[in-house]
Design a protein around this motif. Structure first.
Motif, PDB file in Angstrom:
ATOM      1  N   CYS A  39       0.965  -1.207   0.054  1.00 45.58           N
ATOM      2  CA  CYS A  39      -0.193  -0.073  -0.267  1.00 45.58           C
ATOM      3  C   CYS A  39       0.859   1.247   0.033  1.00 45.58           C
ATOM      4  O   CYS A  39       1.815   1.425   0.902  1.00 45.58           O
ATOM      5  CB  CYS A  39      -1.096   0.002   1.122  1.00 45.58           C
ATOM      6  N   GLU A  40       0.907   2.233  -1.020  1.00 46.21           N
ATOM      7  CA  GLU A  40       1.583   3.340  -1.165  1.00 46.21           C
ATOM      8  C   GLU A  40       1.104   4.355  -0.693  1.00 46.21           C
ATOM      9  O   GLU A  40       1.704   5.667  -0.339  1.00 46.21           O
ATOM     10  CB  GLU A  40       2.181   3.192  -2.485  1.00 46.21           C
ATOM     11  N   ASN A  41      -0.238   4.651  -1.092  1.00 44.16           N
ATOM     12  CA  ASN A  41      -0.953   5.955  -0.580  1.00 44.16           C
ATOM     13  C   ASN A  41      -1.615   6.235   0.960  1.00 44.16           C
ATOM     14  O   ASN A  41      -2.194   7.269   1.197  1.00 44.16           O
ATOM     15  CB  ASN A  41      -2.046   6.322  -1.790  1.00 44.16           C
ATOM     16  N   GLY A  42      -1.650   5.019   1.542  1.00 45.49           N
ATOM     17  CA  GLY A  42      -2.402   5.170   2.964  1.00 45.49           C
ATOM     18  C   GLY A  42      -1.589   5.898   4.066  1.00 45.49           C
ATOM     19  O   GLY A  42      -0.425   6.168   3.787  1.00 45.49           O
TER      20      GLY A  42
ATOM     21  N   ASN B 268      -5.608  -6.229   6.806  1.00 50.71           N
ATOM     22  CA  ASN B 268      -4.542  -5.488   6.557  1.00 50.71           C
ATOM     23  C   ASN B 268      -3.758  -6.260   5.176  1.00 50.71           C
ATOM     24  O   ASN B 268      -3.067  -5.880   4.462  1.00 50.71           O
ATOM     25  CB  ASN B 268      -3.546  -5.697   7.371  1.00 50.71           C
TER      26      ASN B 268
ATOM     27  N   SER C 194       0.075  -3.183   5.182  1.00 50.57           N
ATOM     28  CA  SER C 194      -0.897  -3.169   4.435  1.00 50.57           C
ATOM     29  C   SER C 194      -0.765  -3.553   2.835  1.00 50.57           C
ATOM     30  O   SER C 194       0.169  -2.941   2.457  1.00 50.57           O
ATOM     31  CB  SER C 194      -1.663  -1.842   4.571  1.00 50.57           C
TER      32      SER C 194
ATOM     33  N   LYS D 138      -1.807  -3.626  -1.044  1.00 53.03           N
ATOM     34  CA  LYS D 138      -2.443  -2.656  -2.076  1.00 53.03           C
ATOM     35  C   LYS D 138      -3.875  -2.960  -2.116  1.00 53.03           C
ATOM     36  O   LYS D 138      -4.718  -1.992  -2.088  1.00 53.03           O
ATOM     37  CB  LYS D 138      -1.648  -2.582  -3.308  1.00 53.03           C
ATOM     38  N   ASP D 139      -4.235  -4.160  -2.345  1.00 48.51           N
ATOM     39  CA  ASP D 139      -5.738  -4.759  -2.290  1.00 48.51           C
ATOM     40  C   ASP D 139      -6.328  -4.849  -1.071  1.00 48.51           C
ATOM     41  O   ASP D 139      -7.456  -5.490  -1.199  1.00 48.51           O
ATOM     42  CB  ASP D 139      -5.634  -5.823  -3.454  1.00 48.51           C
ATOM     43  N   SER D 140      -5.671  -4.564  -0.119  1.00 50.30           N
ATOM     44  CA  SER D 140      -6.441  -4.939   1.284  1.00 50.30           C
ATOM     45  C   SER D 140      -7.504  -4.076   1.707  1.00 50.30           C
ATOM     46  O   SER D 140      -7.552  -2.849   1.051  1.00 50.30           O
ATOM     47  CB  SER D 140      -5.440  -4.860   2.430  1.00 50.30           C
TER      48      SER D 140
ATOM     49  N   CYS E 175      -6.110  -0.828   2.990  1.00 54.83           N
ATOM     50  CA  CYS E 175      -5.550   0.172   2.000  1.00 54.83           C
ATOM     51  C   CYS E 175      -6.633   0.877   1.295  1.00 54.83           C
ATOM     52  O   CYS E 175      -6.529   2.139   1.067  1.00 54.83           O
ATOM     53  CB  CYS E 175      -4.591  -0.367   0.858  1.00 54.83           C
ATOM     54  N   LYS E 176      -7.564   0.153   1.087  1.00 59.51           N
ATOM     55  CA  LYS E 176      -8.784   0.686   0.227  1.00 59.51           C
ATOM     56  C   LYS E 176      -9.450   1.837   1.077  1.00 59.51           C
ATOM     57  O   LYS E 176     -10.201   2.789   0.513  1.00 59.51           O
ATOM     58  CB  LYS E 176      -9.781  -0.394   0.023  1.00 59.51           C
TER      59      LYS E 176
ATOM     60  N   ASN F 200      -2.354   2.587   5.701  1.00 56.09           N
ATOM     61  CA  ASN F 200      -1.175   1.953   5.532  1.00 56.09           C
ATOM     62  C   ASN F 200      -0.677   1.527   6.959  1.00 56.09           C
ATOM     63  O   ASN F 200       0.228   2.061   7.582  1.00 56.09           O
ATOM     64  CB  ASN F 200      -0.083   2.528   4.695  1.00 56.09           C
TER      65      ASN F 200
END
Length: 593
Positions: free
Chosen positions: A64-67, A87, A92, A94-96, A99-100, A104
């Protein structure tokens, strides 16, 4: 007196914290010494220490990059199962679910409560210095709900030195122990609790598992000897251990020692050799006892005391309030994960695989098996219950905090009941604990509930499956038998004002064991007509039942049966006014469902 600068205040806090930890390290609730030994800061691998070997390697996943980065430290405990699934990894994926929802999260194992507090102090100190999202310490820690009063006493004393806005606050619960934490002893103790007088039990004193035994003793009129260096033949005695694994080993190896004998705390001049006969422990300590020696059964556990041990999330008040969206997003993702592992075997196995990797213990099959709870044969061939946990949905969290219609705040009941036990047994170590209003903020869970809708939350927990027609009733086991001095108006079934304090204690005690069945037995003295006394005892028992059901319909409806005995079962002779007063009583009997 000169005013401290923020930097000076932070430095002082860290010095105080370092000195204070030794004074309250007694709160080493879960596995201290067997798991993590790190400083409390989550490492890049997501762990803050190592287990005893094993673990599971997870397949690679896109991070996860943007959380919003959040770090959470907690025990190696199946109460985290929903969090782990949400998680998608130790950090986290990316598809968790996490993250959604824009978070993160990195999970770190930490079994030592002083290190959990150290992580909160480090985080709060950096926050006070001006860091908006500190990289030191951890944003959140998890502890057992029944130990939260003692934990928060230590943490609150330290963090208040930074200012009241840096208080530690309970912001959610995310799972429960539902059987894995237990008091184990000979089967005879379960049949007749009085046979446990003079027993010697190994465990971590003031630990959550110790709390289980303490509640059972209170429910059955037994005493605890708080001095683990003496032996009282009229009380349950303790061999204090460093952790829950050692507790089991003391029983397995037949540990013995000589102790001075006391009666009600006073030395008799005698000495006695004592041997460990029982254990308070949790999985895998119970598994070790069963497989290596056997001979003990589960006297009582969090299966019966099902609201005693919520997995409780604690954060720093100032950061939580300033980052409400992230806090609520994290909790909502965890509750979605809890719903998934509760319904789906594949989701449970995925969460269990992450558990094994995060804890560096065993494998997915192990964590999934003991999450569900099993009955296995011990070394002697006897059946014994092992494991048992649950993951919270949003509905579970709402009911825990009394946010669902007709529900009571069972977390508050647990907090106060077990806080009072520690204070009563060890007043010099824990003279008091913070009022629940100072350490609990239900607004985060409540905001999620309001967005989702109360009708959805209320409907989320299915009704129990009815027993098929003709099927035998399950065997009920007696958990407790205690008298309550509930004051009624003379000759009537109306409560006197003094009754409400006792009723409040009764309510909170019964809320902790909300999966149990309750019998209310009404008794009178022998003054007046026997037939009228029978009617009066029934009316008074019904008054107690009605009061409880009105207080919390969700928690008490369908649980309570009433029995009237009139003057037929005096507990003492009716020959004196004092004796007659004791016989005007209500007896509460608690049974497993």
């Amino acid at each position: 007196m000169a005013t401290l600068t923020p930097a000076g205040k932070a430095a002082l806090l860290l010095l105080v914290a370092g000195g204070a930890f030794g004074a309250w390290r007694f709160m080493q609730m879960r596995g201290a010494g067997t798991g993590s030994t790190g400083s409390g800061t989550v490492t890049s691998s997501g762990t803050s220490g190592s287990g005893t070997g094993g673990g599971q390697t997870l397949p690679p996943s896109e991070p996860c990059e943007n959380g919003v980065p959040i770090r959470l430290l907690g025990y190696a405990w199946n109460g985290h199962m929903g969090l782990h699934f949400a998680n998608g990894g130790i950090s986290s994926a990316k598809d968790s679910l996490m993250c959604k929802r824009g978070v993160n999260l990195t999970f770190g194992r930490q079994d030592m409560n002083d290190k959990l507090t150290e992580a909160l102090v480090a985080f709060a100190t950096a926050l006070e210095r001006g860091e908006k999202n500190p990289t030191a310490g951890a944003h959140f820690v998890t502890v057992m709900g029944d130990g939260s009063a003692a934990f928060l006493k230590g943490a609150d004393d330290l963090l208040l030195r930074l200012g009241s806005e840096y208080r530690p606050k309970v912001i959610g619960t995310i799972g429960y122990s539902r059987g894995e934490d237990k008091f184990m002893g000979p089967a005879a103790w379960k049949t007749d609790p009085k046979l446990a007088r003079g027993a010697v039990v190994a465990g971590v004193i003031r630990d959550g598992d110790w709390n289980i035994a303490m509640k059972w003793m209170a429910d059955n009129g037994l005493r605890s000897n708080p001095d683990d260096k003496t032996y009282d033949p009229d009380a349950i005695n303790w061999v204090n251990t460093a952790d829950y694994i050692e507790a089991g080993e003391k029983y397995i190896t037949g540990y013995s020692e000589f102790r001075p004998v006391v009666k009600n705390g006073r030395p008799t001049g005698d000495r006695k050799k004592v041997t460990v006969q029982g254990v308070v422990t949790w999985t895998p300590g119970d598994v070790n006892v069963a497989t290596k020696k056997g001979g003990l059964v589960s006297i009582v556990s969090t299966k019966e005391y099902d609201k005693q041990m919520p997995c409780t999330v604690i954060g720093i008040d100032k950061w939580c309030k300033g980052n409400r969206k992230s806090v609520e997003s994290m909790l909502q993702a965890i509750y979605e994960g809890g719903a998934a592992v509760s319904k789906s075997e594949s989701a449970l196995m995925e969460g269990a695989a992450i558990s094994a990797a995060a804890y560096k213990e065993q494998d997915a099959d192990y964590w999934a098996r003991y999450f569900k709870g099993v009955t296995e044969k011990d070394k002697t061939g006897a059946s014994v219950d092992l494991g048992g946990s649950s993951a919270n949905t949003l509905a579970d969290a709402a009911k825990t905090f009394g946010l669902a219609p007709g529900s009571a705040n069972t977390f508050a009941a647990t907090y106060r009941q077990f806080g009072d036990i520690v204070v009563s047994q060890y007043p010099k170590i824990v003279p008091e604990y913070p009022p629940i209003e100072q350490v609990l903020d239900t607004s985060y869970v409540n905001n999620i509930v309001q967005r989702v809708g109360l009708s959805t939350v209320t409907a989320a927990t299915p009704a129990p499956t009815p027993r098929p027609a003709g099927a035998p009733a399950p065997k009920r086991e007696k958990l407790g038998d205690a008298s309550y001095n509930i004051a009624f108006a003379t000759g009537r079934a109306e409560f006197q004002q003094a009754a409400f304090t006792e009723l409040g204690k009764l309510k909170e005690n019964l809320l902790v064991s909300s999966s149990s069945k309750i019998e209310v037995h009404g008794h009178t003295d022998n003054v007046g007509d026997a037939g009228k006394n029978m009617q009066l005892s029934e009316a008074r028992a019904f008054a107690v039942k009605s009061w409880l059901e009105k207080q919390a319909p969700v928690d008490f409806s369908g649980r309570i049966q009433v029995f009237s005995h009139g003057q037929t079962q005096p507990s003492v002779p009716n020959s004196t006014e004092a004796g007659r007063a004791k016989n005007r009583r209500v007896v509460i009997k608690i049974y497993s469902r």
